[in-house]
Design a protein around this motif. Structure first.
Motif, PDB file in Angstrom:
ATOM      1  N   LEU A 115      -9.923 -13.231  67.725  1.00 38.47           N
ATOM      2  CA  LEU A 115     -10.997 -14.196  68.005  1.00 38.47           C
ATOM      3  C   LEU A 115     -11.164 -14.391  69.509  1.00 38.47           C
ATOM      4  CD1 LEU A 115     -10.324 -16.872  65.239  1.00 38.47           C
ATOM      5  CD2 LEU A 115     -12.300 -15.323  65.395  1.00 38.47           C
ATOM      6  N   TYR A 116     -10.037 -14.498  70.232  1.00 36.50           N
ATOM      7  CA  TYR A 116     -10.115 -14.601  71.691  1.00 36.50           C
ATOM      8  C   TYR A 116     -10.775 -13.359  72.285  1.00 36.50           C
ATOM      9  CZ  TYR A 116      -7.524 -18.880  72.767  1.00 36.50           C
ATOM     10  OH  TYR A 116      -7.130 -20.181  72.908  1.00 36.50           O
ATOM     11  N   ASP A 117     -10.460 -12.177  71.742  1.00 43.74           N
ATOM     12  CA  ASP A 117     -11.110 -10.955  72.225  1.00 43.74           C
ATOM     13  C   ASP A 117     -12.627 -11.041  72.041  1.00 43.74           C
ATOM     14  OD1 ASP A 117      -8.837  -9.696  73.140  1.00 43.74           O
ATOM     15  OD2 ASP A 117      -8.797  -8.147  71.572  1.00 43.74           O
ATOM     16  N   GLN A 118     -13.068 -11.494  70.877  1.00 38.41           N
ATOM     17  CA  GLN A 118     -14.508 -11.645  70.637  1.00 38.41           C
ATOM     18  C   GLN A 118     -15.126 -12.626  71.627  1.00 38.41           C
ATOM     19  OE1 GLN A 118     -15.010 -12.911  66.592  1.00 38.41           O
ATOM     20  NE2 GLN A 118     -14.586 -10.890  65.738  1.00 38.41           N
ATOM     21  N   LEU A 119     -14.471 -13.749  71.822  1.00 41.26           N
ATOM     22  CA  LEU A 119     -14.980 -14.774  72.732  1.00 41.26           C
ATOM     23  C   LEU A 119     -15.018 -14.258  74.161  1.00 41.26           C
ATOM     24  CD1 LEU A 119     -15.899 -17.742  72.984  1.00 41.26           C
ATOM     25  CD2 LEU A 119     -13.482 -18.336  73.349  1.00 41.26           C
ATOM     26  N   ASN A 120     -13.952 -13.597  74.600  1.00 39.87           N
ATOM     27  CA  ASN A 120     -13.908 -13.077  75.972  1.00 39.87           C
ATOM     28  C   ASN A 120     -14.935 -11.972  76.201  1.00 39.87           C
ATOM     29  OD1 ASN A 120     -11.935 -14.738  77.177  1.00 39.87           O
ATOM     30  ND2 ASN A 120     -10.297 -13.567  76.219  1.00 39.87           N
ATOM     31  N   ARG A 121     -15.158 -11.126  75.195  1.00 42.64           N
ATOM     32  CA  ARG A 121     -16.210 -10.100  75.328  1.00 42.64           C
ATOM     33  C   ARG A 121     -17.569 -10.758  75.524  1.00 42.64           C
ATOM     34  NH1 ARG A 121     -13.459  -7.359  71.111  1.00 42.64           N
ATOM     35  NH2 ARG A 121     -12.411  -5.521  71.935  1.00 42.64           N
ATOM     36  N   ARG A 122     -17.831 -11.797  74.746  1.00 47.47           N
ATOM     37  CA  ARG A 122     -19.125 -12.472  74.838  1.00 47.47           C
ATOM     38  C   ARG A 122     -19.266 -13.246  76.143  1.00 47.47           C
ATOM     39  NH1 ARG A 122     -20.864 -16.402  70.151  1.00 47.47           N
ATOM     40  NH2 ARG A 122     -19.528 -17.834  71.268  1.00 47.47           N
ATOM     41  N   GLU A 123     -18.224 -13.960  76.541  1.00 48.58           N
ATOM     42  CA  GLU A 123     -18.326 -14.827  77.714  1.00 48.58           C
ATOM     43  C   GLU A 123     -18.040 -14.117  79.032  1.00 48.58           C
ATOM     44  OE1 GLU A 123     -15.800 -18.199  76.970  1.00 48.58           O
ATOM     45  OE2 GLU A 123     -17.276 -19.102  75.599  1.00 48.58           O
ATOM     46  N   ARG A 124     -17.203 -13.063  79.002  1.00 45.55           N
ATOM     47  CA  ARG A 124     -16.794 -12.407  80.246  1.00 45.55           C
ATOM     48  C   ARG A 124     -17.061 -10.904  80.265  1.00 45.55           C
ATOM     49  NH1 ARG A 124     -13.462 -16.282  78.805  1.00 45.55           N
ATOM     50  NH2 ARG A 124     -13.014 -17.942  80.273  1.00 45.55           N
ATOM     51  N   GLY A 125     -17.439 -10.357  79.117  1.00 46.24           N
ATOM     52  CA  GLY A 125     -17.728  -8.930  79.045  1.00 46.24           C
ATOM     53  C   GLY A 125     -16.488  -8.055  78.990  1.00 46.24           C
ATOM     54  N   ARG A 126     -15.333  -8.646  78.758  1.00 46.68           N
ATOM     55  CA  ARG A 126     -14.096  -7.878  78.687  1.00 46.68           C
ATOM     56  C   ARG A 126     -13.017  -8.692  78.005  1.00 46.68           C
ATOM     57  NH1 ARG A 126     -10.330  -9.462  81.761  1.00 46.68           N
ATOM     58  NH2 ARG A 126      -9.627  -8.910  83.757  1.00 46.68           N
ATOM     59  N   VAL A 127     -11.938  -8.000  77.603  1.00 44.08           N
ATOM     60  CA  VAL A 127     -10.795  -8.673  76.973  1.00 44.08           C
ATOM     61  C   VAL A 127      -9.622  -8.688  77.956  1.00 44.08           C
ATOM     62  CG1 VAL A 127     -11.526  -8.034  74.647  1.00 44.08           C
ATOM     63  CG2 VAL A 127      -9.938  -6.543  75.889  1.00 44.08           C
ATOM     64  N   TRP A 128      -8.638  -9.507  77.636  1.00 48.53           N
ATOM     65  CA  TRP A 128      -7.457  -9.586  78.488  1.00 48.53           C
ATOM     66  C   TRP A 128      -6.601  -8.331  78.343  1.00 48.53           C
ATOM     67  CZ3 TRP A 128      -4.486 -14.857  78.699  1.00 48.53           C
ATOM     68  CH2 TRP A 128      -5.293 -15.816  79.299  1.00 48.53           C
ATOM     69  N   THR A 129      -6.026  -7.899  79.456  1.00 49.46           N
ATOM     70  CA  THR A 129      -5.062  -6.799  79.453  1.00 49.46           C
ATOM     71  C   THR A 129      -3.689  -7.348  79.053  1.00 49.46           C
ATOM     72  OG1 THR A 129      -4.405  -7.162  81.756  1.00 49.46           O
ATOM     73  CG2 THR A 129      -6.297  -5.676  81.361  1.00 49.46           C
ATOM     74  N   ARG A 130      -2.754  -6.461  78.841  1.00 47.05           N
ATOM     75  CA  ARG A 130      -1.390  -6.901  78.541  1.00 47.05           C
ATOM     76  C   ARG A 130      -0.814  -7.702  79.708  1.00 47.05           C
ATOM     77  NH1 ARG A 130       1.465  -1.507  76.211  1.00 47.05           N
ATOM     78  NH2 ARG A 130       1.051  -0.868  78.353  1.00 47.05           N
ATOM     79  N   GLU A 131      -1.145  -7.274  80.917  1.00 47.81           N
ATOM     80  CA  GLU A 131      -0.658  -7.997  82.101  1.00 47.81           C
ATOM     81  C   GLU A 131      -1.229  -9.416  82.145  1.00 47.81           C
ATOM     82  OE1 GLU A 131      -2.084  -4.973  82.212  1.00 47.81           O
ATOM     83  OE2 GLU A 131      -0.565  -3.634  83.016  1.00 47.81           O
ATOM     84  N   GLU A 132      -2.494  -9.567  81.784  1.00 54.19           N
ATOM     85  CA  GLU A 132      -3.108 -10.898  81.779  1.00 54.19           C
ATOM     86  C   GLU A 132      -2.493 -11.779  80.690  1.00 54.19           C
ATOM     87  OE1 GLU A 132      -7.514 -10.041  83.614  1.00 54.19           O
ATOM     88  OE2 GLU A 132      -7.059  -9.294  81.585  1.00 54.19           O
ATOM     89  N   PHE A 133      -2.150 -11.189  79.546  1.00 51.49           N
ATOM     90  CA  PHE A 133      -1.435 -11.957  78.528  1.00 51.49           C
ATOM     91  C   PHE A 133      -0.096 -12.433  79.062  1.00 51.49           C
ATOM     92  CE2 PHE A 133      -4.338 -10.445  75.251  1.00 51.49           C
ATOM     93  CZ  PHE A 133      -4.450 -11.589  74.485  1.00 51.49           C
TER      94      PHE A 133
END
Length: 113
Positions: free
Chosen positions: A16-34
């Motif tokens: 769900l966070y991936d979907q939200l981040n794609r919509r709001e930021r155009g990308r998902v978090w990397t492992r480093e960002e997690f």
């Protein structure tokens, strides 16, 4: 709930966070960002533990402490999945190794008389 059940629920929230981040930021978090997010959660947890021990003031009390512990567990579950770590196997192996190492040290401290 089993560890597998916790990991499945954690992944649903992750997706769900991936979907939200794609919509709001155009990308998902990397492992480093997690990992960086986890570090932030651990910092928040440290402050809440200090508040629980009376060493500082922190809003939220026990509910905030429980929330932050759950956030940290979520991060560990996600990092394990993203790095293809079988967390249950790794946990059991590590605890077995620690028990053995601690028991050896404790046995060395025994008075021989």
């Amino acid at each position: 709930m089993s560890l597998d059940g916790l990991q499945q629920q954690a992944m649903r929230v992750h997706d769900l966070y991936d979907q939200l981040n794609r919509r709001e930021r155009g990308r998902v978090w990397t492992r480093e960002e997690f990992m960086l997010g986890f570090m932030g959660d651990v910092g928040d947890l440290a402050k809440l533990v200090m508040a629980e021990e009376g060493a500082r003031d922190m809003p939220g009390g026990r509910v905030a402490l429980e929330h932050e512990l759950a956030d940290c567990l979520w991060s560990v579950l996600i990092l394990a999945r993203r790095f293809d770590v079988d967390l249950e196997t790794a946990f059991r192996r590590t605890m077995t190794e620690l028990e053995a190492a601690i028991n050896i040290r404790l046995a060395g401290d025994e008075d021989p008389s």
